[in-house]
Design a protein around this motif. Structure first.
Motif, mmCIF file in Angstrom:
data_model
loop_
_atom_site.group_PDB
_atom_site.id
_atom_site.type_symbol
_atom_site.label_atom_id
_atom_site.label_comp_id
_atom_site.label_asym_id
_atom_site.label_seq_id
_atom_site.Cartn_x
_atom_site.Cartn_y
_atom_site.Cartn_z
ATOM 1 N N PHE A 1 0.834 -1.204 0.000
ATOM 2 C CA PHE A 1 0.000 0.000 0.000
ATOM 3 C C PHE A 1 0.872 1.258 0.000
ATOM 4 O O PHE A 1 0.528 2.256 -0.622
ATOM 5 C CB PHE A 1 -0.945 0.021 1.198
ATOM 6 N N ALA A 2 2.002 1.230 0.691
ATOM 7 C CA ALA A 2 2.907 2.385 0.705
ATOM 8 C C ALA A 2 3.458 2.657 -0.699
ATOM 9 O O ALA A 2 3.695 3.812 -1.056
ATOM 10 C CB ALA A 2 4.050 2.145 1.687
ATOM 11 N N LEU A 3 3.647 1.597 -1.489
ATOM 12 C CA LEU A 3 4.168 1.775 -2.852
ATOM 13 C C LEU A 3 3.143 2.382 -3.802
ATOM 14 O O LEU A 3 3.513 3.021 -4.785
ATOM 15 C CB LEU A 3 4.643 0.429 -3.414
ATOM 16 N N ILE A 4 1.863 2.145 -3.528
ATOM 17 C CA ILE A 4 0.823 2.635 -4.446
ATOM 18 C C ILE A 4 -0.083 3.678 -3.797
ATOM 19 O O ILE A 4 -1.154 3.969 -4.318
ATOM 20 C CB ILE A 4 -0.029 1.469 -4.995
ATOM 21 N N GLU A 5 0.356 4.265 -2.698
ATOM 22 C CA GLU A 5 -0.498 5.179 -1.940
ATOM 23 C C GLU A 5 -1.010 6.359 -2.747
ATOM 24 O O GLU A 5 -2.055 6.922 -2.432
ATOM 25 C CB GLU A 5 0.221 5.677 -0.691
ATOM 26 N N LYS A 6 -0.310 6.741 -3.793
ATOM 27 C CA LYS A 6 -0.741 7.883 -4.614
ATOM 28 C C LYS A 6 -1.885 7.514 -5.558
ATOM 29 O O LYS A 6 -2.517 8.375 -6.141
ATOM 30 C CB LYS A 6 0.431 8.419 -5.433
ATOM 31 N N ASP A 7 -2.148 6.225 -5.713
ATOM 32 C CA ASP A 7 -3.218 5.772 -6.592
ATOM 33 C C ASP A 7 -4.528 5.728 -5.807
ATOM 34 O O ASP A 7 -4.885 4.714 -5.206
ATOM 35 C CB ASP A 7 -2.889 4.399 -7.168
ATOM 36 N N ILE A 8 -5.228 6.832 -5.818
ATOM 37 C CA ILE A 8 -6.462 6.977 -5.042
ATOM 38 C C ILE A 8 -7.503 5.940 -5.457
ATOM 39 O O ILE A 8 -8.255 5.427 -4.627
ATOM 40 C CB ILE A 8 -7.038 8.402 -5.208
ATOM 41 N N ASP A 9 -7.556 5.592 -6.745
ATOM 42 C CA ASP A 9 -8.562 4.652 -7.240
ATOM 43 C C ASP A 9 -8.474 3.286 -6.562
ATOM 44 O O ASP A 9 -9.483 2.600 -6.403
ATOM 45 C CB ASP A 9 -8.445 4.470 -8.758
ATOM 46 N N PHE A 10 -7.273 2.875 -6.158
ATOM 47 C CA PHE A 10 -7.131 1.573 -5.520
ATOM 48 C C PHE A 10 -7.870 1.532 -4.185
ATOM 49 O O PHE A 10 -8.374 0.492 -3.791
ATOM 50 C CB PHE A 10 -5.658 1.229 -5.301
ATOM 51 N N PHE A 11 -7.930 2.665 -3.495
ATOM 52 C CA PHE A 11 -8.498 2.710 -2.153
ATOM 53 C C PHE A 11 -9.891 3.319 -2.095
ATOM 54 O O PHE A 11 -10.492 3.370 -1.035
ATOM 55 C CB PHE A 11 -7.570 3.515 -1.230
ATOM 56 N N LEU A 12 -10.406 3.797 -3.217
ATOM 57 C CA LEU A 12 -11.684 4.500 -3.227
ATOM 58 C C LEU A 12 -12.789 3.589 -3.764
ATOM 59 O O LEU A 12 -12.727 3.135 -4.902
ATOM 60 C CB LEU A 12 -11.579 5.759 -4.106
#
Length: 162
Positions: A13-24
Motif C-alpha cells: 500500500f505504501a508503494l501505491i499510496e498515490k493511486d487513489i482509485d485503488f483505495f476508493l
C-alpha cells in the motif's frame, strides 16, 4: 515463526499510496474499503509469491495460511520489500493488460482523441522500468545470503583433489 499478510499489504500500500482509485470504493465504509483493498492485495501477493519462487533461489517455503492470515516464514525486511515490489508489478500488469485491450477497441484516430500516445508510452515505460527493477532486486537477492546479506561464494577448496 511467520509473517502476517498485513506486513506485506502495508508495504505494498505504501508503494501505491498515490493511486487513489485503488483505495476508493463507492457506498462502503472505510473498514469495508480497506477489506476490499486487502482482498485485492491478496491476489497480488499470491502472484508475487509465484514469481518469487520461480525466479529466486531461496530456502523459503512461502506457504499461505489463510486462516491466520500469515506466511509460513519469517521474512526479512529485504524479502518484504521484494515481495511488495513484485505485488506492485502485478498490480500494474493488470493495467497494462487493460491498456492493450483498450488499444484493440479503438482505431488510431480514436486513440489520439481519448488516450494520447505520450500517456500510453509513459505508462508502458514505467511498467517496463518496474519489471526491470524487480529483475535486478531478484538477482541481487538470489546472490546473497538471506539473513546476513553477504554475497554467496563458492568454496573451491571443497572440490580440490587431495
Amino acid at each position: 515463526m511467520s509473517t502476517s499478510y498485513n506486513v506485506l499489504y502495508d508495504s505494498f500500500f505504501a508503494l501505491i499510496e498515490k493511486d487513489i482509485d485503488f483505495f476508493l470504493y463507492n457506498n462502503v465504509s472505510n473498514e469495508e474499503a480497506m477489506q476490499i483493498a486487502k482482498n485485492r492485495a491478496k491476489g497480488y501477493l499470491v502472484e508475487a509469491i509465484t514469481k518469487f519462487k520461480i525466479s529466486c533461489s531461496s530456502d523459503l517455503t512461502l506457504n499461505l495460511d489463510d486462516e491466520n492470515e500469515e506466511l509460513s516464514d519469517t521474512l526479512t525486511t529485504t524479502e518484504i520489500n521484494l515481495l511488495s515490489s513484485l505485488m506492485r508489478e502485478k498490480y500494474f500488469e493488470r493495467d497494462f493488460s487493460l491498456l492493450k485491450a483498450f488499444q484493440l477497441q479503438f482505431s488510431p484516430k480514436d486513440l489520439q482523441v481519448f488516450s494520447p500516445a505520450n500517456e500510453r508510452k509513459t505508462f508502458m515505460d514505467m511498467f517496463e522500468s518496474i519489471k526491470k527493477e524487480n529483475r535486478v532486486l531478484m538477482d541481487n537477492y538470489s546472490s546473497r545470503d538471506r539473513l546476513t546479506g553477504r554475497l554467496k561464494t563458492i568454496d573451491y577448496s571443497k572440490y580440490q583433489n587431495e
